[in-house]
Design an enzyme around this catalytic site. Structure first.
Site, PDB file in Angstrom:
ATOM      1  N   LYS A   1       1.610   0.915  -5.890  1.00 46.51           N
ATOM      2  CA  LYS A   1       0.196   1.292  -5.722  1.00 46.51           C
ATOM      3  C   LYS A   1      -0.506   1.261  -7.079  1.00 46.51           C
ATOM      4  CE  LYS A   1       0.061   1.802  -1.370  1.00 46.51           C
ATOM      5  NZ  LYS A   1      -0.780   0.934  -0.552  1.00 46.51           N
TER       6      LYS A   1
ATOM      7  N   ILE B   1      -3.218   4.601   9.889  1.00 46.42           N
ATOM      8  CA  ILE B   1      -4.570   4.853   9.380  1.00 46.42           C
ATOM      9  C   ILE B   1      -5.509   3.720   9.800  1.00 46.42           C
ATOM     10  CG2 ILE B   1      -5.949   5.345   7.325  1.00 46.42           C
ATOM     11  CD1 ILE B   1      -3.285   6.227   5.943  1.00 46.42           C
TER      12      ILE B   1
ATOM     13  N   ARG C   1       0.170  20.835  -0.563  1.00 49.85           N
ATOM     14  CA  ARG C   1      -0.452  19.520  -0.499  1.00 49.85           C
ATOM     15  C   ARG C   1      -1.842  19.629   0.118  1.00 49.85           C
ATOM     16  NH1 ARG C   1       3.481  19.022  -3.001  1.00 49.85           N
ATOM     17  NH2 ARG C   1       5.124  17.451  -2.915  1.00 49.85           N
TER      18      ARG C   1
ATOM     19  N   PHE D   1      11.935  21.779   2.097  1.00 50.06           N
ATOM     20  CA  PHE D   1      12.527  21.360   0.822  1.00 50.06           C
ATOM     21  C   PHE D   1      12.067  22.255  -0.329  1.00 50.06           C
ATOM     22  CE2 PHE D   1      12.422  16.909   2.879  1.00 50.06           C
ATOM     23  CZ  PHE D   1      13.686  17.073   3.423  1.00 50.06           C
TER      24      PHE D   1
ATOM     25  N   TYR E   1       7.528   2.659  -4.653  1.00 53.03           N
ATOM     26  CA  TYR E   1       6.323   2.689  -3.809  1.00 53.03           C
ATOM     27  C   TYR E   1       5.113   3.105  -4.642  1.00 53.03           C
ATOM     28  CZ  TYR E   1       2.756   4.490  -0.697  1.00 53.03           C
ATOM     29  OH  TYR E   1       1.543   4.743  -0.099  1.00 53.03           O
TER      30      TYR E   1
ATOM     31  N   SER F   1      -3.174   5.809  -3.357  1.00 52.95           N
ATOM     32  CA  SER F   1      -2.538   7.074  -3.003  1.00 52.95           C
ATOM     33  C   SER F   1      -2.589   8.041  -4.174  1.00 52.95           C
ATOM     34  CB  SER F   1      -1.069   6.789  -2.656  1.00 52.95           C
ATOM     35  OG  SER F   1      -0.335   7.987  -2.618  1.00 52.95           O
TER      36      SER F   1
ATOM     37  N   ASN G   1       7.824  12.213   6.327  1.00 53.19           N
ATOM     38  CA  ASN G   1       6.711  13.115   6.012  1.00 53.19           C
ATOM     39  C   ASN G   1       6.774  14.390   6.846  1.00 53.19           C
ATOM     40  OD1 ASN G   1       5.208  10.089   5.682  1.00 53.19           O
ATOM     41  ND2 ASN G   1       5.083  11.528   3.995  1.00 53.19           N
ATOM     42  N   LEU G   2       6.150  15.408   6.293  1.00 56.73           N
ATOM     43  CA  LEU G   2       6.240  16.738   6.894  1.00 56.73           C
ATOM     44  C   LEU G   2       5.679  16.796   8.320  1.00 56.73           C
ATOM     45  CD1 LEU G   2       6.887  19.757   6.540  1.00 56.73           C
ATOM     46  CD2 LEU G   2       4.541  20.038   5.698  1.00 56.73           C
TER      47      LEU G   2
ATOM     48  N   ALA H   1      -2.530  -3.010   4.707  1.00 57.18           N
ATOM     49  CA  ALA H   1      -1.188  -3.555   4.962  1.00 57.18           C
ATOM     50  C   ALA H   1      -0.265  -3.301   3.776  1.00 57.18           C
ATOM     51  CB  ALA H   1      -1.279  -5.050   5.247  1.00 57.18           C
TER      52      ALA H   1
HETATM   53  P1  NAD Z   1       1.457   2.046   8.537  1.00 60.09           P
HETATM   54  O1  NAD Z   1       2.805   1.546   8.207  1.00 60.09           O
HETATM   55  O2  NAD Z   1       1.263   2.801   9.802  1.00 60.09           O
HETATM   56  O3  NAD Z   1       0.408   0.832   8.532  1.00 60.09           O
HETATM   57  C1  NAD Z   1       0.573  -0.295   7.727  1.00 60.09           C
HETATM   58  C2  NAD Z   1       0.395  -1.508   8.633  1.00 60.09           C
HETATM   59  O4  NAD Z   1       0.527  -2.697   7.836  1.00 60.09           O
HETATM   60  C3  NAD Z   1       1.439  -1.598   9.734  1.00 60.09           C
HETATM   61  O5  NAD Z   1       0.782  -1.830  10.955  1.00 60.09           O
HETATM   62  C4  NAD Z   1       2.312  -2.808   9.336  1.00 60.09           C
HETATM   63  O6  NAD Z   1       2.810  -3.475  10.472  1.00 60.09           O
HETATM   64  C5  NAD Z   1       1.339  -3.636   8.525  1.00 60.09           C
HETATM   65  N1  NAD Z   1       1.933  -4.475   7.480  1.00 60.09           N
HETATM   66  C6  NAD Z   1       2.844  -4.136   6.541  1.00 60.09           C
HETATM   67  N2  NAD Z   1       3.087  -5.168   5.719  1.00 60.09           N
HETATM   68  C7  NAD Z   1       2.295  -6.192   6.153  1.00 60.09           C
HETATM   69  C8  NAD Z   1       2.090  -7.518   5.703  1.00 60.09           C
HETATM   70  N3  NAD Z   1       2.753  -8.007   4.648  1.00 60.09           N
HETATM   71  N4  NAD Z   1       1.215  -8.297   6.369  1.00 60.09           N
HETATM   72  C9  NAD Z   1       0.535  -7.811   7.441  1.00 60.09           C
HETATM   73  N5  NAD Z   1       0.699  -6.560   7.901  1.00 60.09           N
HETATM   74  C10 NAD Z   1       1.559  -5.763   7.260  1.00 60.09           C
HETATM   75  O7  NAD Z   1       0.942   2.901   7.284  1.00 60.09           O
HETATM   76  P2  NAD Z   1      -0.327   3.857   7.153  1.00 60.09           P
HETATM   77  O8  NAD Z   1       0.155   5.250   7.073  1.00 60.09           O
HETATM   78  O9  NAD Z   1      -1.342   3.493   8.139  1.00 60.09           O
HETATM   79  O10 NAD Z   1      -0.792   3.450   5.696  1.00 60.09           O
HETATM   80  C11 NAD Z   1      -1.786   2.458   5.473  1.00 60.09           C
HETATM   81  C12 NAD Z   1      -1.936   2.253   3.977  1.00 60.09           C
HETATM   82  O11 NAD Z   1      -2.280   3.494   3.364  1.00 60.09           O
HETATM   83  C13 NAD Z   1      -0.664   1.776   3.283  1.00 60.09           C
HETATM   84  O12 NAD Z   1      -1.022   0.837   2.286  1.00 60.09           O
HETATM   85  C14 NAD Z   1      -0.109   3.031   2.660  1.00 60.09           C
HETATM   86  O13 NAD Z   1       0.659   2.766   1.509  1.00 60.09           O
HETATM   87  C15 NAD Z   1      -1.392   3.771   2.300  1.00 60.09           C
HETATM   88  N6  NAD Z   1      -1.194   5.219   2.188  1.00 60.09           N
HETATM   89  C16 NAD Z   1      -0.654   5.903   3.248  1.00 60.09           C
HETATM   90  C17 NAD Z   1      -0.420   7.263   3.133  1.00 60.09           C
HETATM   91  C18 NAD Z   1       0.224   8.030   4.269  1.00 60.09           C
HETATM   92  O14 NAD Z   1       0.724   9.119   4.031  1.00 60.09           O
HETATM   93  N7  NAD Z   1       0.230   7.539   5.488  1.00 60.09           N
HETATM   94  C19 NAD Z   1      -0.776   7.941   1.959  1.00 60.09           C
HETATM   95  C20 NAD Z   1      -1.356   7.215   0.919  1.00 60.09           C
HETATM   96  C21 NAD Z   1      -1.567   5.853   1.057  1.00 60.09           C
HETATM   97  N1  UDP Z   2       8.595  18.521   3.261  1.00 56.92           N
HETATM   98  C1  UDP Z   2       9.552  19.371   3.780  1.00 56.92           C
HETATM   99  N2  UDP Z   2      10.376  18.889   4.762  1.00 56.92           N
HETATM  100  C2  UDP Z   2      10.285  17.626   5.262  1.00 56.92           C
HETATM  101  C3  UDP Z   2       9.289  16.771   4.728  1.00 56.92           C
HETATM  102  C4  UDP Z   2       8.464  17.256   3.729  1.00 56.92           C
HETATM  103  O1  UDP Z   2       9.662  20.517   3.364  1.00 56.92           O
HETATM  104  O2  UDP Z   2      11.074  17.251   6.146  1.00 56.92           O
HETATM  105  C5  UDP Z   2       7.672  19.031   2.225  1.00 56.92           C
HETATM  106  C6  UDP Z   2       7.732  18.256   0.909  1.00 56.92           C
HETATM  107  O3  UDP Z   2       8.729  18.805   0.070  1.00 56.92           O
HETATM  108  C7  UDP Z   2       6.306  18.456   0.368  1.00 56.92           C
HETATM  109  C8  UDP Z   2       5.457  18.516   1.646  1.00 56.92           C
HETATM  110  O4  UDP Z   2       6.357  18.851   2.705  1.00 56.92           O
HETATM  111  O5  UDP Z   2       6.199  19.723  -0.278  1.00 56.92           O
HETATM  112  C9  UDP Z   2       4.762  17.203   1.986  1.00 56.92           C
HETATM  113  O6  UDP Z   2       5.745  16.165   2.000  1.00 56.92           O
HETATM  114  P1  UDP Z   2       5.401  14.720   2.528  1.00 56.92           P
HETATM  115  O7  UDP Z   2       6.635  13.893   2.389  1.00 56.92           O
HETATM  116  O8  UDP Z   2       4.765  14.808   3.867  1.00 56.92           O
HETATM  117  O9  UDP Z   2       4.252  14.202   1.532  1.00 56.92           O
HETATM  118  P2  UDP Z   2       4.298  13.950  -0.061  1.00 56.92           P
HETATM  119  O10 UDP Z   2       5.581  14.464  -0.603  1.00 56.92           O
HETATM  120  O11 UDP Z   2       4.156  12.485  -0.183  1.00 56.92           O
HETATM  121  O12 UDP Z   2       3.116  14.680  -0.586  1.00 56.92           O
END
Ligand code: NAD
Ligand code: UDP
Length: 337
Positions: free
Chosen positions: A153, A12, A231, A218, A149, A124, A199-200, A81
């Protein structure tokens, strides 16, 4: 305007840096590369003709943060991060609390020392736990999380809330993401999970490109239209734009600002499989399997508050999310390697 982007090399964060540069904001990245590749910097440069200043290091390294704040005139911080794998967090709770909670505290302390009091935090929808109903508004109860996790958050949200109560001159924005998916439309940046995706969407993409033979769905016995989990999938480019709307809209207004970043639309697992099939032009094999422990039936956002306050709304469709994911995955079958 200069914004420190922690975790800016990640999924992101990298898309947000590109959108920031396009919007005239200068990102400065700190990332320890624990879940990202250095190649991301080249991709950002190729897309924007700009290479962001990059500090390789950890947000828990206060000395490094002090140096960053003294070398750069930072206006705001966007804090991506952290560690994000739910299953891994169950196995490694100490690592998750240390990185996600302690990392946020060290960062906030360094910001205060530097007099930078504008922070946007990546939270999140997981903080809502299993919601009593959908759509989920920002006033729904939080804290009934089901894994370390999610608790990390929630804990950071609570720490930042207390910080704001104690020091009300801060601008603290908690952005609760729903399900980020998709990739930059160029196909040169996207999600590059290490190992087996949790993730899906990345899982479907790896099946479609032939790296895995089928998707496990699932559960098909939820109380949803087709029985599979529903979702709120949001395109990562919309999500990136949401951060810019937050920085510009409330980043310089003292307050505790809380927003859902979603589309307000729910899609089932099978909806996503069908959309991906259309995007890639061939079947995505799947098998119905038992429910995944801890999963909920439905989760989608109310977007009324963010639209009213920030004038931001997700515009990209599920078709664009799957088409852009496929474009990225087919051009980079092994991610950034
Ligand atoms: P990502 O793992 O791709 O990015 C996180 C980045 O942070 C990575 O580049 C990693 O190298 C860096 N990092 C981790 N720990 C660190 C530290 N201690 N110091 C410096 N760098 C560090 O994850 P993302 O999907 O881009 O997610 C970004 C943020 O959004 C995260 O906080 C995650 O929890 C949150 N988030 C993500 C999702 C999702 O589905 N991707 C959903 C909700 C919230
Ligand atoms: N899911 C699935 N197969 C997978 C991964 C996820 O059926 O291999 C489903 C999961 O049960 C949920 C949706 O896809 O209904 C989104 O899951 P994901 O892990 O991407 O996100 P989150 O559960 O965090 O919303």
């Amino acid at each position: 305007m200069k914004v420190l982007v922690t975790g800016g090399m990640g999924y992101i964060g990298s898309h947000t840096c590109v959108q920031m540069i396009e919007a005239g904001i200068t990102p400065v990245i700190i990332d320890n590369l624990c879940n990202a590749k250095r190649e991301v910097l080249n991709r950002i440069k190729n897309l924007t003709q700009t290479t962001p200043v990059f500090y390789e290091g950890d947000v828990r390294d206060e000395t490094l943060l002090d140096r960053v704040f003294s070398e750069q005139k930072i206006d705001s911080v966007v804090h991506f991060a952290g560690l994000k794998a739910v299953g891994e967090s169950v196995a490694k709770p100490l690592e998750y609390y240390d990185n996600n909670v302690n990392g946020s505290l060290v960062l906030a302390r360094a910001m205060r020392k530097a007099g930078v009091k504008s922070l946007v935090f990546s939270s999140s929808a997981t903080v809502y736990g299993d919601p009593a109903s959908v759509p989920i508004t920002e006033s729904f109860p939080t804290g009934a999380t089901t894994n370390p996790y999610g608790r990390s958050k929630y804990m950071v949200e609570e720490c930042l809330r207390d910080l704001f109560y104690a020091e009300p001159d801060w601008s603290i924005t908690l952005l609760r993401y729903f399900n980020p998916v998709g990739a930059h439309p160029s196909g040169s940046m996207g999600e590059d999970p290490q190992g087996i995706p949790n993730n899906l969407m990345p899982f479907i993409a790896q099946v479609a490109v032939g790296r895995r033979d089928h998707l496990s769905v699932f559960g098909d016995d939820y109380a949803t239209p087709d029985g599979t989990g529903v979702r709120d999938y949001i395109h990562v480019m919309d999500l990136a734009d949401g951060h810019i709307a937050a920085i510009r809209g409330v980043g310089n207004k003292a307050g505790l600002h809380i927003y859902n970043l979603g589309t307000g639309q729910g899609s089932s697992v099978l909806d996503m499989v069908n959309a991906f099939t259309a995007a890639c032009g061939h079947d995505v094999p799947y098998q119905i399997c038992p429910r995944r422990p801890g999963d909920i039936a439905e989760c989608w956002a109310s977007t009324a508050k963010v639209e009213a306050d920030l004038g931001w709304k997700a515009t990209r469709t599920v078709e664009q999310m799957t088409a852009d994911t496929w474009n990225w995955q087919s051009k980079n079958p092994n991610g950034y390697e």
